[in-house]
Design a protein around this motif. Sequence first.
Motif, PDB file in Angstrom:
ATOM      1  N   ILE A  20       0.899  -1.316   0.035  1.00 53.87           N
ATOM      2  CA  ILE A  20      -0.053   0.375  -0.134  1.00 53.87           C
ATOM      3  C   ILE A  20       0.826   1.023  -0.230  1.00 53.87           C
ATOM      4  CG2 ILE A  20      -1.853   1.266   1.156  1.00 53.87           C
ATOM      5  CD1 ILE A  20      -2.348  -1.476  -0.057  1.00 53.87           C
ATOM      6  N   GLU A  21       1.928   1.293   0.715  1.00 52.01           N
ATOM      7  CA  GLU A  21       2.738   2.571   0.851  1.00 52.01           C
ATOM      8  C   GLU A  21       3.444   2.617  -0.430  1.00 52.01           C
ATOM      9  OE1 GLU A  21       5.353   1.309   4.144  1.00 52.01           O
ATOM     10  OE2 GLU A  21       3.922   1.937   5.683  1.00 52.01           O
ATOM     11  N   SER A  22       3.840   1.705  -1.096  1.00 56.07           N
ATOM     12  CA  SER A  22       4.523   1.797  -2.592  1.00 56.07           C
ATOM     13  C   SER A  22       3.386   2.047  -3.681  1.00 56.07           C
ATOM     14  CB  SER A  22       5.029   0.483  -3.088  1.00 56.07           C
ATOM     15  OG  SER A  22       5.706   0.332  -4.263  1.00 56.07           O
ATOM     16  N   ALA A  23       2.395   1.640  -3.393  1.00 57.54           N
ATOM     17  CA  ALA A  23       1.131   2.094  -4.496  1.00 57.54           C
ATOM     18  C   ALA A  23       0.885   3.484  -4.329  1.00 57.54           C
ATOM     19  CB  ALA A  23      -0.041   1.202  -3.986  1.00 57.54           C
ATOM     20  N   ALA A  24       0.783   3.923  -2.983  1.00 63.22           N
ATOM     21  CA  ALA A  24       0.648   5.365  -2.797  1.00 63.22           C
ATOM     22  C   ALA A  24       1.567   6.303  -3.407  1.00 63.22           C
ATOM     23  CB  ALA A  24       0.481   5.752  -1.173  1.00 63.22           C
ATOM     24  N   GLU A  25       2.903   5.910  -3.018  1.00 65.28           N
ATOM     25  CA  GLU A  25       3.908   6.734  -3.552  1.00 65.28           C
ATOM     26  C   GLU A  25       4.131   6.733  -4.973  1.00 65.28           C
ATOM     27  OE1 GLU A  25       8.981   6.693  -3.318  1.00 65.28           O
ATOM     28  OE2 GLU A  25       7.629   5.401  -2.180  1.00 65.28           O
ATOM     29  N   ILE A  26       4.011   5.789  -5.560  1.00 69.37           N
ATOM     30  CA  ILE A  26       4.055   5.663  -7.151  1.00 69.37           C
ATOM     31  C   ILE A  26       3.020   6.217  -7.974  1.00 69.37           C
ATOM     32  CG2 ILE A  26       4.594   4.042  -9.067  1.00 69.37           C
ATOM     33  CD1 ILE A  26       6.810   4.511  -7.183  1.00 69.37           C
ATOM     34  N   GLY A  27       1.797   5.646  -7.278  1.00 68.93           N
ATOM     35  CA  GLY A  27       0.544   6.212  -7.719  1.00 68.93           C
ATOM     36  C   GLY A  27       0.356   7.595  -7.986  1.00 68.93           C
ATOM     37  N   ARG A  28       0.865   8.341  -6.657  1.00 61.30           N
ATOM     38  CA  ARG A  28       0.905   9.911  -6.793  1.00 61.30           C
ATOM     39  C   ARG A  28       1.840  10.495  -7.800  1.00 61.30           C
ATOM     40  NH1 ARG A  28       1.743   9.510  -0.202  1.00 61.30           N
ATOM     41  NH2 ARG A  28      -0.394   9.034   0.343  1.00 61.30           N
ATOM     42  N   SER A  29       2.670   9.725  -8.137  1.00 58.01           N
ATOM     43  CA  SER A  29       3.843  10.167  -9.278  1.00 58.01           C
ATOM     44  C   SER A  29       3.400  10.094 -10.636  1.00 58.01           C
ATOM     45  CB  SER A  29       5.118   9.494  -9.180  1.00 58.01           C
ATOM     46  OG  SER A  29       4.963   8.105  -9.728  1.00 58.01           O
ATOM     47  N   VAL A  30       2.275   9.213 -10.818  1.00 53.01           N
ATOM     48  CA  VAL A  30       1.740   9.061 -12.121  1.00 53.01           C
ATOM     49  C   VAL A  30       0.053   9.468 -12.246  1.00 53.01           C
ATOM     50  CG1 VAL A  30       3.211   7.070 -12.636  1.00 53.01           C
ATOM     51  CG2 VAL A  30       0.732   6.389 -11.744  1.00 53.01           C
ATOM     52  N   ALA A  31      -0.483   9.808 -11.277  1.00 50.27           N
ATOM     53  CA  ALA A  31      -1.940  10.109 -11.273  1.00 50.27           C
ATOM     54  C   ALA A  31      -2.236  11.345 -10.570  1.00 50.27           C
ATOM     55  CB  ALA A  31      -2.774   8.856 -10.909  1.00 50.27           C
ATOM     56  N   SER A  32      -2.940  12.366 -11.330  1.00 48.09           N
ATOM     57  CA  SER A  32      -3.586  13.530 -10.630  1.00 48.09           C
ATOM     58  C   SER A  32      -4.707  13.242  -9.689  1.00 48.09           C
ATOM     59  CB  SER A  32      -4.111  14.410 -11.695  1.00 48.09           C
ATOM     60  OG  SER A  32      -4.940  13.999 -12.232  1.00 48.09           O
ATOM     61  N   GLN A  33      -5.344  12.173  -9.779  1.00 47.51           N
ATOM     62  CA  GLN A  33      -6.193  11.618  -8.741  1.00 47.51           C
ATOM     63  C   GLN A  33      -5.915  10.154  -8.537  1.00 47.51           C
ATOM     64  OE1 GLN A  33     -10.552  12.861  -9.006  1.00 47.51           O
ATOM     65  NE2 GLN A  33      -9.674  15.014 -10.101  1.00 47.51           N
ATOM     66  N   LEU A  34      -5.812   9.645  -7.389  1.00 48.22           N
ATOM     67  CA  LEU A  34      -5.677   8.383  -6.902  1.00 48.22           C
ATOM     68  C   LEU A  34      -6.560   7.935  -5.955  1.00 48.22           C
ATOM     69  CD1 LEU A  34      -3.537   6.061  -7.076  1.00 48.22           C
ATOM     70  CD2 LEU A  34      -2.051   7.073  -5.190  1.00 48.22           C
ATOM     71  N   GLU A  35      -6.754   6.542  -6.071  1.00 49.58           N
ATOM     72  CA  GLU A  35      -7.599   5.762  -4.810  1.00 49.58           C
ATOM     73  C   GLU A  35      -7.031   4.307  -4.951  1.00 49.58           C
ATOM     74  OE1 GLU A  35     -11.772   5.500  -5.799  1.00 49.58           O
ATOM     75  OE2 GLU A  35     -11.712   4.297  -7.511  1.00 49.58           O
ATOM     76  N   ILE A  36      -6.661   4.016  -3.817  1.00 52.92           N
ATOM     77  CA  ILE A  36      -6.378   2.701  -3.648  1.00 52.92           C
ATOM     78  C   ILE A  36      -7.378   1.722  -2.898  1.00 52.92           C
ATOM     79  CG2 ILE A  36      -4.771   0.970  -2.469  1.00 52.92           C
ATOM     80  CD1 ILE A  36      -2.814   3.733  -2.577  1.00 52.92           C
ATOM     81  N   VAL A  37      -8.063   0.480  -3.635  1.00 52.18           N
ATOM     82  CA  VAL A  37      -8.870  -0.164  -2.852  1.00 52.18           C
ATOM     83  C   VAL A  37      -8.653  -1.309  -2.667  1.00 52.18           C
ATOM     84  CG1 VAL A  37     -11.444  -1.052  -3.249  1.00 52.18           C
ATOM     85  CG2 VAL A  37     -10.676   1.158  -4.412  1.00 52.18           C
ATOM     86  N   VAL A  38      -8.416  -1.691  -1.314  1.00 49.87           N
ATOM     87  CA  VAL A  38      -7.936  -2.987  -0.497  1.00 49.87           C
ATOM     88  C   VAL A  38      -9.110  -3.866  -0.287  1.00 49.87           C
ATOM     89  CG1 VAL A  38      -6.598  -4.210   0.826  1.00 49.87           C
ATOM     90  CG2 VAL A  38      -5.856  -1.864  -0.037  1.00 49.87           C
ATOM     91  N   VAL A  39      -9.138  -5.072  -0.952  1.00 51.62           N
ATOM     92  CA  VAL A  39     -10.308  -6.063  -0.398  1.00 51.62           C
ATOM     93  C   VAL A  39      -9.525  -7.077   0.409  1.00 51.62           C
ATOM     94  CG1 VAL A  39     -12.266  -7.481  -1.038  1.00 51.62           C
ATOM     95  CG2 VAL A  39     -11.432  -5.682  -2.523  1.00 51.62           C
ATOM     96  N   ASP A  40      -9.904  -6.899   1.709  1.00 52.33           N
ATOM     97  CA  ASP A  40      -9.678  -8.142   2.524  1.00 52.33           C
ATOM     98  C   ASP A  40     -10.431  -9.339   2.395  1.00 52.33           C
ATOM     99  OD1 ASP A  40      -8.740  -9.776   4.766  1.00 52.33           O
ATOM    100  OD2 ASP A  40      -9.106  -8.015   6.183  1.00 52.33           O
ATOM    101  N   ASP A  41     -10.223 -10.399   1.823  1.00 55.20           N
ATOM    102  CA  ASP A  41     -10.930 -11.469   1.625  1.00 55.20           C
ATOM    103  C   ASP A  41     -11.007 -12.397   2.858  1.00 55.20           C
ATOM    104  OD1 ASP A  41     -12.613 -13.154   0.392  1.00 55.20           O
ATOM    105  OD2 ASP A  41     -10.886 -14.396  -0.734  1.00 55.20           O
ATOM    106  N   GLY A  42     -11.377 -12.009   4.006  1.00 54.53           N
ATOM    107  CA  GLY A  42     -11.835 -12.508   5.006  1.00 54.53           C
ATOM    108  C   GLY A  42     -10.579 -13.149   5.912  1.00 54.53           C
ATOM    109  N   SER A  43      -9.367 -12.386   5.912  1.00 52.54           N
ATOM    110  CA  SER A  43      -8.314 -12.671   6.355  1.00 52.54           C
ATOM    111  C   SER A  43      -8.317 -13.011   8.084  1.00 52.54           C
ATOM    112  CB  SER A  43      -7.163 -11.379   6.510  1.00 52.54           C
ATOM    113  OG  SER A  43      -7.051 -10.968   5.394  1.00 52.54           O
ATOM    114  N   THR A  44      -7.688 -13.903   8.489  1.00 53.55           N
ATOM    115  CA  THR A  44      -7.748 -14.452  10.229  1.00 53.55           C
ATOM    116  C   THR A  44      -6.650 -13.919  10.754  1.00 53.55           C
ATOM    117  OG1 THR A  44      -6.915 -16.730   9.300  1.00 53.55           O
ATOM    118  CG2 THR A  44      -9.364 -16.391   9.458  1.00 53.55           C
ATOM    119  N   ASP A  45      -5.654 -13.416  10.139  1.00 55.38           N
ATOM    120  CA  ASP A  45      -4.409 -13.117  11.001  1.00 55.38           C
ATOM    121  C   ASP A  45      -4.430 -11.536  11.310  1.00 55.38           C
ATOM    122  OD1 ASP A  45      -4.131 -11.845   8.567  1.00 55.38           O
ATOM    123  OD2 ASP A  45      -2.244 -12.451   8.201  1.00 55.38           O
ATOM    124  N   GLY A  46      -3.297 -10.913  11.526  1.00 55.41           N
ATOM    125  CA  GLY A  46      -3.397  -9.335  11.850  1.00 55.41           C
ATOM    126  C   GLY A  46      -3.709  -8.246  10.832  1.00 55.41           C
TER     127      GLY A  46
END
Length: 240
Positions: A20-46
């Motif tokens: 996510i941190e890499s997606a935010a950093e690189i995404g901001r460099s290529v896009a004037s508007q950015l959204e990051i949508v993470v789908v947690d598919d029922g994780s059972t850890d942290g």
Amino acid sequence: MHLSVVVPCFNEEGNIAGVIESAAEIGRSVASQLEIVVVDDGSTDGTPGVLHDLRRAVPELTVLRHPVNRGYGAALRTGFEGVSHDTVFLTDGDGQFDLRELPDAVAMLQTCDVVAGYRRRRSDGQWRGLFGRAWTGLVNLALGIEVRDVNCAFKLLPRALVQSTRLTSDGALISAEVLFEARRRGLRIREFPVSHRPRTSGAQSGASVPVVARAFTELATYVVRDALASRPGIRNDPAE
């Protein structure tokens, strides 16, 4: 450009923050508007806790969660439904792709509609690589997609494509469905070589027996459904 990044994940406590941190950093460099949508598919850890903390540091982040694990395709479809920008970048939450290669992939959109990454060299073991090559060959034969690495989780896609009601897979077939639909619509697909890094945390599940069995079952069902839909008088509209 306006960019949506979709990241499905399951039990990626040790990897998801870096992605996510890499997606935010690189995404901001290529896009004037950015959204990051993470789908947690029922994780059972942290993973849920890590994502909760990340929302404070990454304002572009939206977290969607399945109460139970529904499968890779189901997680992607949930993510696709949640995006709002016209260009969608798909990557995985395991940190095996170098997102610093994204700007070069984005530049290719000047001459195509879809950028489909392929791994120069896989870093997830001989068995996983063998299955990946066999699966890509089978899908190419069955659906005529003609790509090097159908399941590579490094793709740039139009929102109109990924929000198609024709996408129905809950498992590993989802990438093949997306590319088949792109071919059906006459979209221009270009392939892009990407780096692939070893997993540093957690366990992979893509080559497990249940995942493989589901993939083959979905492919057989999809081929039959498409064949029936091609017969005169039969419509292929999963939404009905």
